[in-house]
Design an enzyme around this catalytic site. Structure first.
Site, PDB file in Angstrom:
ATOM      1  N   ASP A 188      -7.084   1.811  10.520  1.00 50.24           N
ATOM      2  CA  ASP A 188      -5.884   2.626  10.683  1.00 50.24           C
ATOM      3  C   ASP A 188      -6.042   4.045  10.165  1.00 50.24           C
ATOM      4  O   ASP A 188      -5.445   4.977  10.707  1.00 50.24           O
ATOM      5  CB  ASP A 188      -4.693   1.948  10.013  1.00 50.24           C
ATOM      6  CG  ASP A 188      -4.169   0.778  10.830  1.00 50.24           C
ATOM      7  OD1 ASP A 188      -4.465   0.717  12.035  1.00 50.24           O
ATOM      8  OD2 ASP A 188      -3.464  -0.084  10.258  1.00 50.24           O
ATOM      9  N   SER A 214      -1.025  -8.623   4.390  1.00 50.52           N
ATOM     10  CA  SER A 214      -0.872  -7.384   5.148  1.00 50.52           C
ATOM     11  C   SER A 214      -0.309  -7.754   6.515  1.00 50.52           C
ATOM     12  O   SER A 214      -0.980  -8.417   7.313  1.00 50.52           O
ATOM     13  CB  SER A 214      -2.225  -6.681   5.297  1.00 50.52           C
ATOM     14  OG  SER A 214      -2.087  -5.500   6.060  1.00 50.52           O
ATOM     15  N   ASP A 269       0.812  -1.219   0.000  1.00 55.61           N
ATOM     16  CA  ASP A 269       0.000   0.000   0.000  1.00 55.61           C
ATOM     17  C   ASP A 269       0.846   1.270   0.000  1.00 55.61           C
ATOM     18  O   ASP A 269       0.612   2.185  -0.794  1.00 55.61           O
ATOM     19  CB  ASP A 269      -0.940   0.009   1.209  1.00 55.61           C
ATOM     20  CG  ASP A 269      -1.937  -1.129   1.184  1.00 55.61           C
ATOM     21  OD1 ASP A 269      -1.517  -2.288   1.097  1.00 55.61           O
ATOM     22  OD2 ASP A 269      -3.149  -0.872   1.259  1.00 55.61           O
ATOM     23  N   ARG A 278      -0.318   3.093  16.065  1.00 56.41           N
ATOM     24  CA  ARG A 278      -0.686   4.116  15.080  1.00 56.41           C
ATOM     25  C   ARG A 278      -0.676   5.544  15.637  1.00 56.41           C
ATOM     26  O   ARG A 278      -0.198   6.461  14.957  1.00 56.41           O
ATOM     27  CB  ARG A 278      -2.058   3.798  14.472  1.00 56.41           C
ATOM     28  CG  ARG A 278      -2.104   2.481  13.695  1.00 56.41           C
ATOM     29  CD  ARG A 278      -1.050   2.456  12.592  1.00 56.41           C
ATOM     30  NE  ARG A 278      -1.171   1.282  11.748  1.00 56.41           N
ATOM     31  CZ  ARG A 278      -0.335   0.251  11.765  1.00 56.41           C
ATOM     32  NH1 ARG A 278       0.689   0.256  12.614  1.00 56.41           N
ATOM     33  NH2 ARG A 278      -0.502  -0.773  10.961  1.00 56.41           N
TER      34      ARG A 278
END
Length: 408
Positions: free
Chosen positions: A130, A183, A21, A101
């Site tokens: 996220d 992922s 990504d 995060r």
């Protein structure tokens, strides 16, 4: 959020991991906005991935690459406060990604200010958690900065589209886990896996995909005893050795890895309401969670302990939903930290073949009193006193019967 007032950014700081990504996002941002781009790589304990990611960002056209060591800050200021709360999402998930995060986003804002950037970007999808965690943090710390979310702007609709884009633009991918990349997110607390074959919740993880902890069949035959020392609710040493915050996590990670501790396969409810299948490996977090509760059990006032249990789901939801910097999380943290003043002592664990067992605990502030707890004769508690307590606390049942209340 997108570009502010339709004004094109002059300098973007992209949170870059080197995965599919963010690799596509870097190339796409350079094509789309044709401005200076700094690739920001947060070191939360990924290890060798960092050098690979930095080289990749340079190769893909980043004007500057910033790798920032956040390991100690992550452990001390993010992971430990969350573990003081015993946070556990949906009764299982120790939230290794959820807590990482906000720190990445906060450090990204710091980098943006250092390099004079007017925009930040991330590679989170438009239906995942996220993006919320990143953008809640951006809004709390720098509400005036431009935020670019490529997944909400480009015409790429799927991972297949991203793979095709990567092929057209010569973006190299790590295909060590199969023909299509999973992922995967990793830090000092955990590694998470999702996507591809894992999207079928009925099927076990493919052989060889999970790498953080040993399979149970490969763990050692003999159990191991681990002693974790706490001071004011925070772990400060392992097996008699004082350690920094990040070193505590590293030491526990190694112990947990070799005993197959902390592997979890769950279907979890995301913020937007859909269910996803995720696999987590959290060796250090699993050991800490059990150890911290063990020391707490000795020292917390009974009513404080009960109230803390009631606050935990609310606190957990705030962290999971990206509200780390929200005033309500800070308020709850103050209450939780008040409860931790006397949480000093040692938890003794036995680990073996994927299990964690508390086998002892001690504290200089222990409220445990053998004189009260014993089943032998004592001179501190008159057992006849219980009769008055029971009569007072059963008045409502007896009063109901007296007034003709129906028996159930």
């Amino acid at each position: 959020m997108s570009t502010r007032n339709n004004i094109a950014p002059q300098h973007i700081v992209l949170a870059f991991s080197g995965g599919l990504d963010t690799s596509v996002a870097l190339v796409w941002l350079k094509e789309r906005y044709r401005c200076r781009l700094t690739a920001f790589i947060a070191d939360l304990g990924q290890g060798e991935e960092l050098d690979t990611a930095a080289r990749k960002a340079e190769k893909l056209g980043a004007d500057e690459v910033r790798v920032v060591d956040l390991r100690e800050e992550f452990a001390r200021d993010y992971a430990f406060p969350m573990y003081r709360a015993n946070a556990l999402y949906e009764g299982q998930y120790l939230m290794g990604s959820s807590i990482g995060r906000p720190l990445i986003a906060a450090a990204q804002i710091r980098v943006a200010e250092e390099v004079g950037a007017d925009a930040v970007a991330h590679g989170a999808t438009g239906k995942g958690n996220d993006q919320i965690r990143f953008e809640m943090t951006f809004a709390a710390l720098r509400p005036d900065i431009t935020v670019i979310s490529p997944w909400r702007e480009w015409d790429l609709a799927s991972r297949s589209d991203l793979l095709a884009y990567a092929g057209r633009h010569g973006i190299e991918l790590d295909l060590s886990s199969g023909e299509r990349p999973y992922s995967i997110d990793s830090n000092l607390l955990h590694t998470s896996y999702e996507g591809e074959a894992l999207e079928d919740p009925a099927q076990p993880a493919p052989e060889g995909l999970l790498f953080r902890v040993r399979d149970l069949a490969d763990t050692q035959d003999e159990p191991e005893t681990v002693e974790i020392h706490f001071q004011g609710g925070n772990p400060v040493g392992v097996n008699g050795t004082p350690l920094s915050a990040s070193a505590v996590l590293e030491a526990l990670d190694e112990i947990g890895r070799r005993h197959g501790i902390g592997r979890l396969d769950i279907v979890e409810n995301r913020i937007f309401g859909m269910k996803t299948r995720n696999i987590y490996e959290a060796p250090s977090g699993s050991l800490l969670w059990h150890a911290h509760r063990a020391v707490e059990s000795l020292v917390l006032d009974p009513e404080v302990a009960q109230l803390k249990e009631e606050l935990m789901p609310k606190y957990t939801a705030l962290v999971y939903r990206g509200l780390w910097f929200a005033p309500e999380r800070l308020m709850l943290q103050t209450a939780i930290d008040f409860s931790q003043q006397d949480v000093t002592g040692d938890a003794i664990l036995r680990v073996h073949r994927g299990t964690v067992q508390v086998i002892g605990r001690r504290s200089p502030h222990s409220r445990y009193d053998t004189a009260f707890a014993t089943f032998e004769a004592d001179d501190v508690f008159d057992q006849r006193d219980s009769s008055g307590w029971l009569r007072v606390n059963t008045v409502r049942f007896r009063a109901g019967l007296a007034n003709g209340a129906a028996k159930r």
